[in-house]
Motif scaffolding. Sequence first.
Motif, PDB file in Angstrom:
ATOM      1  N   UNK A   4     -15.582   8.898   9.061  1.00 55.62           N
ATOM      2  CA  UNK A   4     -14.738   9.556   7.594  1.00 55.62           C
ATOM      3  C   UNK A   4     -13.492   8.582   7.934  1.00 55.62           C
ATOM      4  N   UNK A   5     -12.870   8.532   9.411  1.00 56.69           N
ATOM      5  CA  UNK A   5     -12.508   7.348  10.070  1.00 56.69           C
ATOM      6  C   UNK A   5     -11.955   5.612   9.719  1.00 56.69           C
ATOM      7  N   UNK A   6     -14.054   5.587  10.113  1.00 54.85           N
ATOM      8  CA  UNK A   6     -13.759   4.268   9.602  1.00 54.85           C
ATOM      9  C   UNK A   6     -13.876   4.093   7.186  1.00 54.85           C
ATOM     10  N   UNK A   7     -14.207   4.830   7.459  1.00 53.02           N
ATOM     11  CA  UNK A   7     -14.412   4.365   5.954  1.00 53.02           C
ATOM     12  C   UNK A   7     -12.490   4.515   5.049  1.00 53.02           C
ATOM     13  N   UNK A   8     -11.928   5.430   5.866  1.00 49.92           N
ATOM     14  CA  UNK A   8     -10.256   5.938   6.050  1.00 49.92           C
ATOM     15  C   UNK A   8      -9.429   4.168   6.745  1.00 49.92           C
ATOM     16  N   UNK A   9      -9.383   3.328   7.275  1.00 51.64           N
ATOM     17  CA  UNK A   9      -9.427   1.850   8.028  1.00 51.64           C
ATOM     18  C   UNK A   9     -10.205   1.192   6.994  1.00 51.64           C
ATOM     19  N   UNK A  10     -11.431   0.399   6.425  1.00 57.39           N
ATOM     20  CA  UNK A  10     -11.657   0.842   5.659  1.00 57.39           C
ATOM     21  C   UNK A  10     -11.093   0.684   4.068  1.00 57.39           C
ATOM     22  N   UNK A  11     -10.969   1.646   3.357  1.00 60.37           N
ATOM     23  CA  UNK A  11     -10.347   1.719   2.870  1.00 60.37           C
ATOM     24  C   UNK A  11      -8.348   1.413   2.715  1.00 60.37           C
ATOM     25  N   UNK A  12      -8.020   1.046   4.064  1.00 59.21           N
ATOM     26  CA  UNK A  12      -6.250   0.785   3.944  1.00 59.21           C
ATOM     27  C   UNK A  12      -6.477  -0.734   3.813  1.00 59.21           C
ATOM     28  N   UNK A  13      -7.841  -1.104   4.211  1.00 63.08           N
ATOM     29  CA  UNK A  13      -6.962  -2.472   5.055  1.00 63.08           C
ATOM     30  C   UNK A  13      -7.673  -3.325   3.262  1.00 63.08           C
ATOM     31  N   UNK A  14      -8.869  -2.616   2.627  1.00 61.06           N
ATOM     32  CA  UNK A  14      -8.588  -3.280   0.877  1.00 61.06           C
ATOM     33  C   UNK A  14      -7.623  -3.257   0.098  1.00 61.06           C
ATOM     34  N   UNK A  15      -7.481  -2.257   0.411  1.00 60.70           N
ATOM     35  CA  UNK A  15      -5.613  -2.065  -0.036  1.00 60.70           C
ATOM     36  C   UNK A  15      -4.430  -3.267   0.508  1.00 60.70           C
ATOM     37  N   UNK A  16      -3.980  -3.244   1.650  1.00 61.40           N
ATOM     38  CA  UNK A  16      -3.241  -3.959   2.353  1.00 61.40           C
ATOM     39  C   UNK A  16      -3.804  -5.465   1.643  1.00 61.40           C
ATOM     40  N   UNK A  17      -5.166  -5.683   1.862  1.00 55.96           N
ATOM     41  CA  UNK A  17      -5.705  -6.811   1.664  1.00 55.96           C
ATOM     42  C   UNK A  17      -5.664  -7.691   0.354  1.00 55.96           C
ATOM     43  N   UNK A  18      -6.098  -6.610  -0.360  1.00 55.93           N
ATOM     44  CA  UNK A  18      -5.998  -6.778  -1.583  1.00 55.93           C
ATOM     45  C   UNK A  18      -4.555  -7.529  -2.808  1.00 55.93           C
ATOM     46  N   UNK A  19      -3.820  -6.793  -2.034  1.00 54.93           N
ATOM     47  CA  UNK A  19      -2.224  -6.853  -2.589  1.00 54.93           C
ATOM     48  C   UNK A  19      -1.812  -8.873  -1.295  1.00 54.93           C
ATOM     49  N   UNK A  20      -1.834  -8.643  -0.932  1.00 60.31           N
ATOM     50  CA  UNK A  20      -2.041  -9.948   0.464  1.00 60.31           C
ATOM     51  C   UNK A  20      -2.829 -10.783  -0.978  1.00 60.31           C
ATOM     52  N   UNK A  21      -3.872 -10.534  -0.829  1.00 57.92           N
ATOM     53  CA  UNK A  21      -4.555 -11.420  -1.279  1.00 57.92           C
ATOM     54  C   UNK A  21      -4.227 -11.887  -2.821  1.00 57.92           C
ATOM     55  N   UNK A  22      -3.250 -11.046  -3.116  1.00 55.53           N
ATOM     56  CA  UNK A  22      -3.487 -11.255  -4.744  1.00 55.53           C
ATOM     57  C   UNK A  22      -2.384 -12.333  -4.686  1.00 55.53           C
ATOM     58  N   UNK A  23      -1.463 -12.341  -4.183  1.00 53.55           N
ATOM     59  CA  UNK A  23       0.646 -12.940  -3.559  1.00 53.55           C
ATOM     60  C   UNK A  23       0.001 -14.611  -3.133  1.00 53.55           C
ATOM     61  N   UNK A  24      -1.606 -14.585  -2.535  1.00 56.02           N
ATOM     62  CA  UNK A  24      -1.531 -15.602  -1.333  1.00 56.02           C
ATOM     63  C   UNK A  24      -2.575 -16.467  -2.902  1.00 56.02           C
ATOM     64  N   UNK A  25      -3.470 -15.821  -3.547  1.00 55.15           N
ATOM     65  CA  UNK A  25      -4.042 -16.479  -4.616  1.00 55.15           C
ATOM     66  C   UNK A  25      -3.202 -16.726  -5.971  1.00 55.15           C
TER      67      UNK A  25
END
Length: 88
Positions: A4-25
Amino acid sequence: MKKLTLLAGVAVGYVLGTRAGRERYEQIKSGASRIAHNPKVQAAAGKAQDTVAQQAATAADLAKEKAGDMASTAADKVRRESSIQPAP
């Protein structure tokens, strides 16, 4: 609990990464667009297309010539081999 902790970490990382990733894109996309529309780049692309067209025509002519040569060589070989009679 660890999953559960791992999945929560992956989810948070994904959300933050996609926001930053879209701006960089978007930054990369706008930079590439500026370069692609630059008149000097357009001129160089036009010259490259002209050169490729000329080389393609030359290559096509050479291929036709070589194909004709190979066909006549093959025909000569067939004629020579068909004129040879097997020994009895």
